[in-house]
Design a protein around this motif. Sequence first.
Motif, PDB file in Angstrom:
ATOM      1  N   TYR A 293      45.752  37.648  56.058  1.00 48.01           N
ATOM      2  CA  TYR A 293      44.773  36.286  55.647  1.00 48.01           C
ATOM      3  C   TYR A 293      45.993  35.530  56.037  1.00 48.01           C
ATOM      4  O   TYR A 293      46.570  34.228  56.146  1.00 48.01           O
ATOM      5  N   MET A 294      47.728  35.986  54.997  1.00 46.44           N
ATOM      6  CA  MET A 294      48.547  34.964  55.069  1.00 46.44           C
ATOM      7  C   MET A 294      48.987  34.898  55.980  1.00 46.44           C
ATOM      8  O   MET A 294      49.849  33.800  56.639  1.00 46.44           O
ATOM      9  N   GLY A 295      49.080  36.060  57.321  1.00 43.98           N
ATOM     10  CA  GLY A 295      50.055  35.657  58.292  1.00 43.98           C
ATOM     11  C   GLY A 295      49.187  33.960  59.192  1.00 43.98           C
ATOM     12  O   GLY A 295      50.107  33.784  59.752  1.00 43.98           O
ATOM     13  N   LEU A 296      48.034  34.502  59.546  1.00 47.87           N
ATOM     14  CA  LEU A 296      47.070  33.970  59.734  1.00 47.87           C
ATOM     15  C   LEU A 296      47.543  32.896  59.507  1.00 47.87           C
ATOM     16  O   LEU A 296      47.348  31.805  60.295  1.00 47.87           O
ATOM     17  N   LEU A 297      47.008  32.631  58.471  1.00 44.72           N
ATOM     18  CA  LEU A 297      47.397  31.103  57.712  1.00 44.72           C
ATOM     19  C   LEU A 297      48.736  30.207  58.336  1.00 44.72           C
ATOM     20  O   LEU A 297      49.345  29.220  58.880  1.00 44.72           O
ATOM     21  N   LEU A 298      49.700  31.138  58.246  1.00 49.11           N
ATOM     22  CA  LEU A 298      51.305  30.658  57.975  1.00 49.11           C
ATOM     23  C   LEU A 298      51.012  30.491  60.105  1.00 49.11           C
ATOM     24  O   LEU A 298      52.162  29.887  60.202  1.00 49.11           O
ATOM     25  N   LEU A 299      50.615  30.895  61.121  1.00 47.14           N
ATOM     26  CA  LEU A 299      50.546  30.803  62.698  1.00 47.14           C
ATOM     27  C   LEU A 299      50.009  29.853  62.677  1.00 47.14           C
ATOM     28  O   LEU A 299      50.523  29.044  62.752  1.00 47.14           O
TER      29      LEU A 299
ATOM     30  N   SER B  98      38.096  40.175  48.261  1.00 45.62           N
ATOM     31  CA  SER B  98      39.465  39.307  49.155  1.00 45.62           C
ATOM     32  C   SER B  98      39.148  38.073  49.577  1.00 45.62           C
ATOM     33  O   SER B  98      40.349  36.825  49.443  1.00 45.62           O
ATOM     34  N   TYR B  99      38.420  37.339  50.165  1.00 44.51           N
ATOM     35  CA  TYR B  99      37.933  36.860  50.600  1.00 44.51           C
ATOM     36  C   TYR B  99      37.814  35.774  49.935  1.00 44.51           C
ATOM     37  O   TYR B  99      38.375  34.495  49.821  1.00 44.51           O
ATOM     38  N   PHE B 100      37.209  35.764  49.053  1.00 44.15           N
ATOM     39  CA  PHE B 100      36.650  35.144  48.209  1.00 44.15           C
ATOM     40  C   PHE B 100      38.286  34.552  46.776  1.00 44.15           C
ATOM     41  O   PHE B 100      38.355  33.137  46.524  1.00 44.15           O
ATOM     42  N   ILE B 101      39.142  34.958  46.756  1.00 50.19           N
ATOM     43  CA  ILE B 101      40.267  35.226  46.607  1.00 50.19           C
ATOM     44  C   ILE B 101      40.992  34.462  47.178  1.00 50.19           C
ATOM     45  O   ILE B 101      42.006  33.398  46.729  1.00 50.19           O
ATOM     46  N   PHE B 102      40.735  34.981  48.907  1.00 45.35           N
ATOM     47  CA  PHE B 102      41.755  33.785  49.251  1.00 45.35           C
ATOM     48  C   PHE B 102      41.243  32.571  49.307  1.00 45.35           C
ATOM     49  O   PHE B 102      42.242  31.344  49.452  1.00 45.35           O
ATOM     50  N   LEU B 103      39.833  31.944  48.676  1.00 49.82           N
ATOM     51  CA  LEU B 103      39.248  30.871  49.038  1.00 49.82           C
ATOM     52  C   LEU B 103      39.707  30.391  48.267  1.00 49.82           C
ATOM     53  O   LEU B 103      40.177  28.703  47.930  1.00 49.82           O
ATOM     54  N   ARG B 104      40.009  31.082  47.326  1.00 44.84           N
ATOM     55  CA  ARG B 104      39.735  30.146  45.712  1.00 44.84           C
ATOM     56  C   ARG B 104      42.147  30.061  45.814  1.00 44.84           C
ATOM     57  O   ARG B 104      42.234  28.708  45.209  1.00 44.84           O
ATOM     58  N   TRP B 105      42.734  30.821  46.139  1.00 42.41           N
ATOM     59  CA  TRP B 105      44.099  30.730  46.960  1.00 42.41           C
ATOM     60  C   TRP B 105      44.272  29.815  47.280  1.00 42.41           C
ATOM     61  O   TRP B 105      45.419  28.291  47.030  1.00 42.41           O
TER      62      TRP B 105
ATOM     63  N   THR C 157      43.976  34.154  31.019  1.00 46.04           N
ATOM     64  CA  THR C 157      43.364  35.045  31.267  1.00 46.04           C
ATOM     65  C   THR C 157      41.627  34.251  31.745  1.00 46.04           C
ATOM     66  O   THR C 157      41.382  33.979  32.659  1.00 46.04           O
ATOM     67  N   ALA C 158      40.923  33.446  30.920  1.00 49.19           N
ATOM     68  CA  ALA C 158      40.122  32.835  30.557  1.00 49.19           C
ATOM     69  C   ALA C 158      40.402  31.746  31.132  1.00 49.19           C
ATOM     70  O   ALA C 158      38.846  31.361  31.526  1.00 49.19           O
ATOM     71  N   CYS C 159      41.468  31.606  31.766  1.00 54.65           N
ATOM     72  CA  CYS C 159      41.667  30.198  32.508  1.00 54.65           C
ATOM     73  C   CYS C 159      41.745  30.189  34.060  1.00 54.65           C
ATOM     74  O   CYS C 159      40.757  29.305  34.606  1.00 54.65           O
ATOM     75  N   ILE C 160      41.349  31.153  34.434  1.00 55.79           N
ATOM     76  CA  ILE C 160      41.584  32.074  35.930  1.00 55.79           C
ATOM     77  C   ILE C 160      40.499  30.875  36.453  1.00 55.79           C
ATOM     78  O   ILE C 160      39.604  31.789  35.984  1.00 55.79           O
ATOM     79  N   PRO C 161      39.641  30.322  37.466  1.00 57.90           N
ATOM     80  CA  PRO C 161      38.779  29.812  37.832  1.00 57.90           C
ATOM     81  C   PRO C 161      38.243  30.863  38.406  1.00 57.90           C
ATOM     82  O   PRO C 161      38.692  31.693  39.250  1.00 57.90           O
ATOM     83  N   TRP C 162      36.979  31.091  38.451  1.00 58.69           N
ATOM     84  CA  TRP C 162      35.670  31.654  38.630  1.00 58.69           C
ATOM     85  C   TRP C 162      36.794  33.337  38.843  1.00 58.69           C
ATOM     86  O   TRP C 162      35.527  33.804  39.844  1.00 58.69           O
ATOM     87  N   GLU C 163      37.084  33.732  37.841  1.00 60.30           N
ATOM     88  CA  GLU C 163      37.315  34.887  37.981  1.00 60.30           C
ATOM     89  C   GLU C 163      35.887  35.741  37.869  1.00 60.30           C
ATOM     90  O   GLU C 163      35.891  36.773  38.504  1.00 60.30           O
ATOM     91  N   ARG C 164      35.433  35.924  36.878  1.00 54.89           N
ATOM     92  CA  ARG C 164      33.438  35.914  36.848  1.00 54.89           C
ATOM     93  C   ARG C 164      33.003  35.757  37.891  1.00 54.89           C
ATOM     94  O   ARG C 164      32.501  36.934  37.956  1.00 54.89           O
ATOM     95  N   LYS C 165      32.752  35.171  38.586  1.00 54.79           N
ATOM     96  CA  LYS C 165      32.485  34.700  39.862  1.00 54.79           C
ATOM     97  C   LYS C 165      32.669  35.994  40.591  1.00 54.79           C
ATOM     98  O   LYS C 165      31.846  36.679  41.849  1.00 54.79           O
ATOM     99  N   ILE C 166      34.226  36.320  40.583  1.00 53.85           N
ATOM    100  CA  ILE C 166      34.060  36.493  42.313  1.00 53.85           C
ATOM    101  C   ILE C 166      34.394  38.923  41.272  1.00 53.85           C
ATOM    102  O   ILE C 166      34.303  39.379  42.446  1.00 53.85           O
ATOM    103  N   LYS C 167      35.044  38.937  40.479  1.00 57.66           N
ATOM    104  CA  LYS C 167      35.143  40.172  40.082  1.00 57.66           C
ATOM    105  C   LYS C 167      32.762  41.137  40.459  1.00 57.66           C
ATOM    106  O   LYS C 167      32.565  41.593  40.558  1.00 57.66           O
ATOM    107  N   GLU C 168      31.650  39.591  39.787  1.00 56.45           N
ATOM    108  CA  GLU C 168      30.924  40.076  40.228  1.00 56.45           C
ATOM    109  C   GLU C 168      30.611  40.502  41.252  1.00 56.45           C
ATOM    110  O   GLU C 168      29.858  41.307  42.399  1.00 56.45           O
ATOM    111  N   VAL C 169      31.406  39.830  42.033  1.00 62.18           N
ATOM    112  CA  VAL C 169      30.696  40.349  44.085  1.00 62.18           C
ATOM    113  C   VAL C 169      31.241  40.889  43.915  1.00 62.18           C
ATOM    114  O   VAL C 169      31.114  41.942  44.707  1.00 62.18           O
ATOM    115  N   GLU C 170      32.939  40.784  43.308  1.00 59.24           N
ATOM    116  CA  GLU C 170      33.494  42.411  43.890  1.00 59.24           C
ATOM    117  C   GLU C 170      32.112  43.977  43.708  1.00 59.24           C
ATOM    118  O   GLU C 170      33.297  44.608  44.196  1.00 59.24           O
ATOM    119  N   SER C 171      32.131  44.177  42.206  1.00 56.71           N
ATOM    120  CA  SER C 171      31.454  44.823  41.847  1.00 56.71           C
ATOM    121  C   SER C 171      29.917  44.916  42.892  1.00 56.71           C
ATOM    122  O   SER C 171      29.890  46.224  42.692  1.00 56.71           O
TER     123      SER C 171
END
Lengths: 153, 958
Positions: B748-754, B301-308, B279-293
Amino acid sequence: MLHGRYRELAPHLVPLDYTNNPDIRVPLTLIITMPELKENPFRDRIVETFSEDGHGNLTFNDFVDMFSVLCETSPRELKTIYAFKIYDFNRDNFICKEDLEKTLNKLTKGELTPEEVTLVCDKAIEEADLDGDNKLSFADFENMISKAPDFLR
Amino acid sequence: MPRKKDIAVMDEVGIEVDGDMSDSDDGATPRRGNRRGGGGRGGAKGRGRGKKPASDDEDGEDEEDEEDEAPRGRRGGNRKRATKKRGGSDEDEEEDEAPKRKRGAAKKKKGKGQDSDEEEEEDSDAGRGRKGKKGGRKGKKDDEEEDDEDDGKGKKGKGKDKGKDKDEDDKKKKKKKDGSSSDSNSNDDDEEESMSEGEIARLREEVEEKKTLIANIRNKPWRMKRRLTHLKEAQAFVDKFEGALGKGKGKWARKWYAYKVMMTKKWIKFQRDFENFRTACIPWERKIKEVESHFGSSVASYFIFLRWMYGMNLVLFGFTFGLVVIPEVLMGLPYGSIPRKTVPRAEQETAQDYSVLMDFNGYCKYSVLFYGYYNDQRTIGLLKFRLPLAYLMVGIGTFGYSLMVVIRTMAKNADVGGGDGEEGEFTFAWKMFTSWDYLIGNAETADNKYASITTSFKESIVDEQENQKDENIHLRRFLRVLANFMIICSLGGSGYLIYFVVKRSQEFATRDDLSWYEKNEVEIIMSLLGLVCPPLFETIAELEDYHPRIALKWQLGRIFALFLGNLYTFLFALFDEVNTKLEEEQAIKNASIWAMKEYYANFSRLMNDSEATPPPMDPSDVIRGPCWETAVGIEFVKLTVSDIQVTYLTILIGDFARAVIVRFLNYCWCWDLEAVYPSYGEFDISGNVLGLVFNQGMIWMGAFYAPGLVLINVLRLLSSMYYQCWAVMCTNVPHERVFKASKSNNFYMGLLLLILFLSLLPVVYTIMTLPPSFDCGPFSGKAKMFDVIMETIDLDLPAFMGTLFSYAANPGLIIPAVLLMVLAIYYLNSVSEAYKNSNNELKKKMQMARDEEKNRRNNTDSTNQVMKDLEDLLPNRSLAPPPEEPEPEPEPEVKPTKTKPGKGVKLEMDVTLASANPNARGPGGRPPGPRGPGPGGPGGPGGPGAGPGRGRGRPPPR
């Protein structure tokens, strides 16, 4: 080790040698300075729940009790029971609206408007209350918690 | 059965404690009693060894008798054990069990005492009104018999030893007698054999029970002291017997067993640590959580998408660089060796100029970053690496991998979406009770958590209000239709505008006297559209009054449609260019072939030598074609880079500068800048998501022609992660209506697929139909790019593979295959339809069950046992450890229900205490003398100290 932690809180109160004087109580104000509880919005309630006298003074046994319940390996059922007690502010064995409002205000630092608080509390009771008495009994609570995905504490 | 077993376990506990308590009544504190008991047992171990080979036999028989009623018998057995413990204190009781006892060979006083004690026990049992009464009695009968025989035998042996410490011996004996079988150092091999199967089985069960008790002791909402007592009991028992049951006999076997147990524990701990580590190895987890908060899950969700996206691009990067770029750099011909790897003479002057390099011309153009640099050698280096083949494969593999990943993620997300379909049920209650993360110890994190909890509550409130809203449905419908109509109009208008402009630009292309505007008309119109339309759509969307989450989707879809026009204009322009280049190339090719012919003709005429040596020409002087692939690659790279620049500048100016101005000019301005006009920017989710999606489309299209593009993209995503996180945190304000992103961001994934599909088309088209340039790139000299595969099949694979492929490519085979696939799709589709139906059905049923449960609960006034437990735990009530608060009145009315084993036991135990104590007190006048100095050295550290002392050893790791 745990005793060390316990003693740390109040070095002047707790003797190192614990054999003769088992009736030491560490007051609430000291307990909640522990790093584990320092930031917890429910710290007062947690300590009160575990204390024998109900005023937040913990004996060492209570202290151990608290740790054993809060530790991550302790079983869900046990946590449920204590969680219920923690959220039951007025100790009437029901979580009623006032309890919920208190909980909510602690959780959000009072940033919601009163209308929102009322709305949320109403919804919560409506969702979880199975016996229709407008407050949550332990059974309701247990039923609700058992379905919660992230009740880990 | 399992439930019964449970009960049995509990009974055991209750009674054993009971026994201890009565022991303690003899004047010692409970703890001392325990201790002494333990000591006695321990000490007895030594003595009891060679004692009773015979008794084991008969015990075994008894066991077999009992087997048909195992649980009860077991309980009986336990009871017996308990009574024995107590035996010492009640010796002077009357003995009415005489007839039975005759069976025992040598009777002693103690034995009587025990039996009588047992009677008491029975009495108290009756008083208790235990639910398993019948069973208990039955068990007891067996029990008594067994007991007698046991006693008799035990006494035989014991008589020799120490009559006085009988009670402890007994206690020990029970526990010891089987343990002794494994005490291999003594001479009882025969004893082992004599132990019957049944007994072993019983013991095993008992040990298992004790173990479950130990494992479950945490489950009991008891105060620590009570728990400790039970735990000690159970543990002592298990310690005794575990070895005996050890998967083998003997010391070593036991050690091995202990070792195994230890290793299992360690392994479990390791797994947990590993999980944490992961869990600690997931990159930017803290950053994203901070933004989410601060901004809610939609922004997160945008940042999670970006990470993906970053993850996916890393893999693409790995493929491209590992299989194409790095082999070329390491093993290919160096720069300057052949024309395609050399800057042409005419360009060499300016090849290092900054402006030229920024346009990706000059040295950039003739580097590994672009298609043209690669040589058409079939194999390179010592490893005979087939670079052209690898190039093609990576190009196709990129698409294959991306398709796979996108579709897999979509499927997984759909799963998640289905999984928490129940969510609606307890949203608020869950949020209320489970949202706090109890691991938070940091003030800042706690603040974030508060913010995020508040946000999530607000999200839910918005959702809820949305549900409650139902005003004029007709008006709303009308408005929605109107809005959609307007948007379709504006989309059509912009489409026509683009078409018109492109037409005009083709017209302009033939003329020379163009103004600056006329030259750049297409671009200008495009960016104007991109600038004007999204806000326009947003304004129109206000009419619709959707929930923000749905509104976001509509907005995304509309802007996407707008941008598609953009994209395809770009593509058509590109194709035009490619076609002209192809013509040009054809001419150059002919010219160069002609020149070559000339040269050879002259050469052979002059030298009278038909040996054709290549013309002695510097590689930079060779006439070369325009290499349209590189040109396309450069276009894409330029586009990507300019996109990065525009995005970053927009953030810097549009958000950061605005925020700074608003913040600091507010002190000296005539209106409130923060509240009224410019205010702070909100994070533009739709724009950013679309930017990301289109950027990815560019990468997919361009990566084939410019392998370096993947590197640029990885860098871009990496930097924008940090940059945008920073920007959003310090310049933006949360949306007015914070809303929760749908959990599966499949949209988002649907758009990406298209986009993936749309970018797949042109690339595959070029690979399949356009001829590659004749003098640059890995496929030069071939009629089509995919010829390289044919070549490989012909040259590198055995002949039959070639024929196999030719068969496979036969239309006769392909058409049935396609048919089969269509059928499979149809079949799977209908299956999923059926599943969906049954799913809905199940949901309905669950809802019904829930309602029913509600009703049922309303009707039964359940005397909830757990509630009583709770009450018991309330402060100021019965908090003292059990032995210190004897309740004088027995409570026969308590009826533990079968459904709540835990509770039943506890009450029972209380009662046990209550009833046992008076009993014990009667004879309690007896001095503890005879039992006092147990062989185990009962002295030791005094009573009260023992509690905390042990407690310290046991606390859970924290």
